[in-house]
Structure formats: C-alpha cells, structure tokens
Design an enzyme around this catalytic site. Structure first.
Site, short mmCIF file in Angstrom:
data_model
loop_
_atom_site.label_atom_id
_atom_site.label_comp_id
_atom_site.label_asym_id
_atom_site.label_seq_id
_atom_site.Cartn_x
_atom_site.Cartn_y
_atom_site.Cartn_z
N SER A 179 34.96 39.75 43.03
CA SER A 179 35.96 39.00 43.79
C SER A 179 35.69 37.50 43.71
O SER A 179 35.70 36.93 42.62
CB SER A 179 35.98 39.49 45.25
OG SER A 179 37.05 38.92 45.96
N THR A 180 35.41 36.84 44.83
CA THR A 180 35.24 35.39 44.85
C THR A 180 34.13 34.95 43.89
O THR A 180 33.02 35.46 43.94
CB THR A 180 34.87 34.92 46.28
OG1 THR A 180 35.79 35.48 47.20
CG2 THR A 180 34.91 33.40 46.37
N HIS A 206 39.70 40.75 42.18
CA HIS A 206 40.72 40.40 43.17
C HIS A 206 41.44 39.14 42.72
O HIS A 206 40.85 38.07 42.61
CB HIS A 206 40.08 40.16 44.54
CG HIS A 206 39.47 41.40 45.13
ND1 HIS A 206 38.43 41.36 46.04
CD2 HIS A 206 39.74 42.72 44.94
CE1 HIS A 206 38.10 42.58 46.38
NE2 HIS A 206 38.87 43.43 45.73
N MET A 299 33.45 38.30 48.72
CA MET A 299 33.41 38.42 50.18
C MET A 299 33.76 39.85 50.60
O MET A 299 34.50 40.54 49.91
CB MET A 299 34.43 37.47 50.82
CG MET A 299 34.19 36.01 50.55
SD MET A 299 35.47 34.98 51.33
CE MET A 299 35.08 33.37 50.65
N ASP A 302 34.61 45.50 49.84
CA ASP A 302 35.38 46.34 48.92
C ASP A 302 34.47 46.85 47.80
O ASP A 302 33.75 46.07 47.18
CB ASP A 302 36.55 45.55 48.33
CG ASP A 302 37.51 46.44 47.54
OD1 ASP A 302 37.61 47.63 47.87
OD2 ASP A 302 38.16 45.92 46.62
#
Length: 353
Positions: A179-180, A206, A299, A302
């Site tokens: 993700s991030t 994401h 973050m 997930d």
C-alpha cells in the site's frame, strides 16, 4: 515529534494555496512554512526554507510539476514530494512519470483543479505529510529517501534458513500485498527479478481506479518479466506479473487446464478494493501450501488475516522489514500475530524472491 513537519505548498491557484495551507496548519504537528505559484518559485523557496515535505500540483505555468521534479533531481534536492493534482485523475501516465522522477505519493483533488471541497482529502493528506515528513526528518543529515535509482541492491545475500527449506519445495505462485509507499518499493524490486522466475506474481497495490493500467505499463518498461494490469480471464503462467485493477478485487480461478484471473466488484474488504486479504484468501484456496505471500509497506492491516491462513497451511510467508517501509503497519501487524516465517529488508526482496 518535538518540532512540527514543515511544508511547502506549490499550486498555481492562490485559492488552492490558501485552502491547502489553512487545512494543514490546523494540525498541530504541521506548519506550512511557504507557498509557491509554480516550480520555479518553489525551487527558490526550498533553498530558503528547507521544508520537510512538498505538496505539488502538476499543471502550472513557467515550470510545471514534471519539469520541477526533473530540476529537483538535477539539483540533488531530496525533499519528499506528494502530488496533489486534478491532472492526476485524467493523466495517469503523467502521475506515473512523476513517481518515476522521485515523487513519493499522490492524492487526487476531489473536484478538479479548483477544489473548494479539498477538506475531503484532509485526513489522507495529513497522514501522508506526517509519514513522509517524519521519515525525512529522522534521516541523519536528511539523507536521500525515495530515490529508487540510488537504492543499492546487494550483489549477494545469505538466504535465511527458513527460506532455504522452500527451495526444495514447489512454489507455484507469488502473491504480494502493498500500500503506502508501494509504487516506489515495487520499482526497486521488479527490475531485479530473474527473467526465468518459474512462478507468476499477483500484486495488490492500493491505488485508485484508472491508475493501475498505466502503473503496470510503467513497471513493464523496467522489469525483465511481463507486467500488466490484470483482466478477467488472463492466464496465470510463469513469466507474467499481474497488477490488480483499481477499484476491483483480484482472485484466482481454478480451471482444469490452467488457472485464470477473476476480477470482481464485490464489496470492499478492510475498506479496500482491491484488497490484499481477498487476493491471499484466493491464493490459499487454490494453491494451498505451494505459494509465497509477501506483505509489504502500508497503513492498516489489509492482508494480515489471510497471510495467517497461508502460514497455517504451510505456505512461505514474508514481511518487509519495518525500517525499510514508508509505513510498517501491514507487515508489523502480521509479524506480531506470528504469521511471518521471515522478515526481509526491501533491498534484499528481489533476491529472496
């Protein structure tokens, strides 16, 4: 933090500079130290104020966002940049170019170039400012971060014993959840993969709808394997890397002759679509223990639950080492749950794969 994160806001609209500045200044951990109406003025302000983070529009006169990033790199300025632009939505290719030039992340303005409703992205923007700003602050002497081309890749590493055991087993699929900080992390991994890698790779990054096709194309240009945005019915075979489409879940569909990609619009999981947990659950169901699952920077949580499933059935589970993550939330949560067989720094990940 003893001192607030200092921010330079760069946007050609005086209204947007004002709205963004007020929004950020309302957070006690952030101070907008300066603003600029284009990239040329921004370069001057950076030298004068030394901000911790730059918020950058892409469409600007004199020196636009892309040209600013090129100049920034030429002048060896390593301050992290968060793209906040309307062009990001209609110009995914330009956004990906910005990331390739060293931008750290991007957020879409909610309603075009002049977004009076900018408050809609307030929480996300503040989170990213704090994440990238703090990471930049704590680098000794503000050393280089988010410069993929300069991240050293070791010529050799000692494969951890737990992974050595799996070399004698059959890994039929590799699934990655990220993700991030993911776009730049993947840029540091994929170019260094073996072109003869015998297992396909499925990736959930994401990312908003409309961006993943161009993101996959940008990775395909630098990776020895084929990288593409996953489409329903794609054959899952060696030599291929699939990126989950934005706003769609990616699953594996078991077929008699060859497994295929299944794209679905079912409800978000953990607040995400695509969701890492959906991918990992699907991989566990079809491939059982013959899979490698990797959970990386991001973050939240997930992917944590279903990497636990893969761990319990005997699959190889790997987490990115926390200090090499932009945000270590996802991998650290999985580690604390006891679901990870080995922890690997980002610079070693390609070789471990």
């Amino acid at each position: 933090m003893k001192e607030p994160i200092t921010v330079l806001v760069v946007d050609d609209s005086a209204l947007m500079r004002n709205l963004i500045s007020k929004m950020l200044d309302n957070d006690p951990g952030i101070t907008v130290i300066a603003t600029a109406m284009n990239g040329e003025f921004a370069l001057e302000k950076i030298k004068k104020y030394s901000p911790d983070v730059i918020i950058l529009d892409l469409e600007m006169p004199v020196l636009n966002g892309i040209d600013f990033l090129k100049r920034k790199r030429l002048e060896s300025i390593y301050t992290p940049v968060i793209i906040l632009s309307s062009m990001a939505k209609k110009g995914a290719r330009i956004t990906m170019e910005a990331l390739s030039l060293g931008a750290s992340d991007f957020i879409l303005k909610p309603s075009g170039s002049i977004s009076r409703d900018i408050e809609k992205v307030k929480n996300e923007l503040i989170q990213l400012v704090k994440v990238y700003g703090l990471k930049y602050k704590i680098q000794e002497n503000k050393e280089i971060i988010n410069e993929p081309d300069k991240t050293p890749v070791p010529s050799e590493i000692t494969i951890p014993p737990i992974i050595e055991q799996y070399k004698k087993k059959s890994i039929e699929i590799i699934a990655i959840g990220i993700s991030t900080g993911g776009p730049n992390a993947l840029r540091q991994i994929l170019p260094h993969l073996n072109k003869n890698l015998p297992a396909p790779i499925l990736i959930v990054q994401h990312m908003p709808a409309g961006f993943t096709e161009e993101f996959a194309k940008s990775l395909n240009r630098i990776c020895p394997l084929e990288v593409k945005e996953a489409e329903d019915g794609d054959l899952i075979r060696e030599g291929r890397i699939f990126i989950a489409p934005g706003d769609s879940h990616l699953k594996v569909q078991q077929k008699p002759l060859a497994n295929t990609i299944h794209i679905t619009q079912s409800a978000p999981v953990n607040g995400h679509r695509p969701s890492v947990d959906v991918l990992f659950a699907s991989v566990a169901k079809v491939y059982n223990k013959n899979c490698m699952a990797i959970i990386m920077t991001g973050m939240g949580k997930d992917g944590v639950h279903e990497i636990g499933t893969i761990y319990k059935i005997g699959g190889l589970t790997i987490a990115q080492e926390g200090s090499t993550c932009i945000v270590p939330g996802m991998p650290l949560t999985a580690i604390r749950k006891g679901y990870i067989r080995n922890v690997v720094p980002l610079a070693h990940m390609a070789e471990v794969i």
